[in-house]
Structure formats: structure tokens, C-alpha cells
Design a protein around this motif. Structure first.
Motif, PDB file in Angstrom:
ATOM      1  N   GLU A 259      19.333   2.044 -49.109  1.00 25.15           N
ATOM      2  CA  GLU A 259      18.706   3.124 -48.346  1.00 25.15           C
ATOM      3  C   GLU A 259      17.293   3.382 -48.860  1.00 25.15           C
ATOM      4  O   GLU A 259      16.364   3.592 -48.079  1.00 25.15           O
ATOM      5  CB  GLU A 259      19.548   4.402 -48.426  1.00 25.15           C
ATOM      6  N   TRP A 260      17.106   3.367 -50.185  1.00 29.11           N
ATOM      7  CA  TRP A 260      15.783   3.566 -50.768  1.00 29.11           C
ATOM      8  C   TRP A 260      14.833   2.478 -50.291  1.00 29.11           C
ATOM      9  O   TRP A 260      13.695   2.766 -49.887  1.00 29.11           O
ATOM     10  CB  TRP A 260      15.867   3.555 -52.297  1.00 29.11           C
TER      11      TRP A 260
ATOM     12  N   LYS B  43      13.814   3.110 -46.669  1.00 33.25           N
ATOM     13  CA  LYS B  43      12.817   4.176 -46.557  1.00 33.25           C
ATOM     14  C   LYS B  43      11.454   3.709 -47.069  1.00 33.25           C
ATOM     15  O   LYS B  43      10.409   4.066 -46.509  1.00 33.25           O
ATOM     16  CB  LYS B  43      13.263   5.433 -47.320  1.00 33.25           C
TER      17      LYS B  43
ATOM     18  N   GLU C 144       9.865   1.744 -44.381  1.00 32.80           N
ATOM     19  CA  GLU C 144       9.341   2.650 -43.362  1.00 32.80           C
ATOM     20  C   GLU C 144       8.003   3.243 -43.809  1.00 32.80           C
ATOM     21  O   GLU C 144       7.083   3.391 -43.007  1.00 32.80           O
ATOM     22  CB  GLU C 144      10.340   3.767 -43.071  1.00 32.80           C
TER      23      GLU C 144
END
Length: 127
Positions: free
Chosen positions: A98-99, A102, A105
Motif C-alpha cells: 500500500e505504501w 501511494k 501516486e
């Protein structure tokens, strides 16, 4: 052909596991295999109420694997690493994935807009 390869890998893993002395590592490994059968993955939560020791053990294995990759005196052996990998142990946790998502992104935002200045509650913040 792929089933034959999987079968050969499974047999080799079983032989390797059988050759290891009994102990906590082997016990936790068996518990992890059962967890994988039930849940379809190896991402045991650190606080896993049915078996709190298993969550902690998987965390330790991931930390030891990092040391193993850096040749920094790990307590995990090559054989243990192979066994974990033989059934798809995930060295990187969902939180790390998830890190990374992100972060990608954020990189995309930077490439589109040329900065890292974000809006707060819909208002644009300027330097």
C-alpha cells in the motif's frame, strides 16, 4: 508439466522440512501452512487472536529475511527461506504494498503538476 514441477518442488520441500530438527520454527511453519490453506495467503496479522504467536513469528521471519539478503547475521537459514518460498510466503506485507502504491501516486502527481503541493479540504495551497 507445471503440475509435475509443483509436485517435485512440494516433494523437495517436504524432504527438507523432514530433515529439520523439531522445534518452534518447524511448529510455526506448520501453523503457517494451515493458515495459508484456510486463508489463501501468508499475511498473518501481527495481532491474530486465534494464534498470536504466529503473527509475531511471521513478522520475525520477514525481518530476518531482510538481514539474510544483506548478509547481516540473520537467524533464518537458506533452507528455511526456501521452505517459506516453496508455498508462496509473501516477504512484503500488504502495508508495504500500500505504501508503494501511494508513493507511485505521489510520483504521478509530481510528474503531472510539477510539485508536491496539495489542496486541503478543496483549497489549493501555494508556496
Amino acid at each position: 508439466v507445471q503440475n509435475a514441477i509443483k509436485s517435485d518442488n512440494h516433494n523437495a520441500s517436504n524432504r527438507l522440512l523432514d530433515s529439520m530438527p523439531d522445534g518452534e520454527w518447524k511448529t510455526r511453519f506448520h501453523e503457517l501452512v494451515e493458515f495459508h490453506k484456510t486463508h489463501g495467503h501468508t499475511r498473518v496479522p501481527q495481532t491474530y487472536p486465534p494464534n498470536p504467536s504466529l503473527g509475531l513469528w511471521t513478522l520475525v521471519q520477514r525481518r530476518q529475511h531482510k538481514l539474510y539478503l544483506r548478509n547481516k547475521c540473520p537467524r533464518i537459514t537458506t533452507e528455511q527461506t526456501r521452505l517459506l518460498e516453496s508455498f508462496g510466503f509473501e516477504w512484503k506485507t500488504a502495508e508495504m504494498q500500500e505504501w508503494k502504491k501511494k508513493f507511485q501516486e505521489l510520483q504521478l502527481f509530481k510528474s503531472r503538476y510539477g510539485h508536491f503541493v496539495f489542496s486541503i479540504l478543496g483549497r489549493i495551497t501555494k508556496n
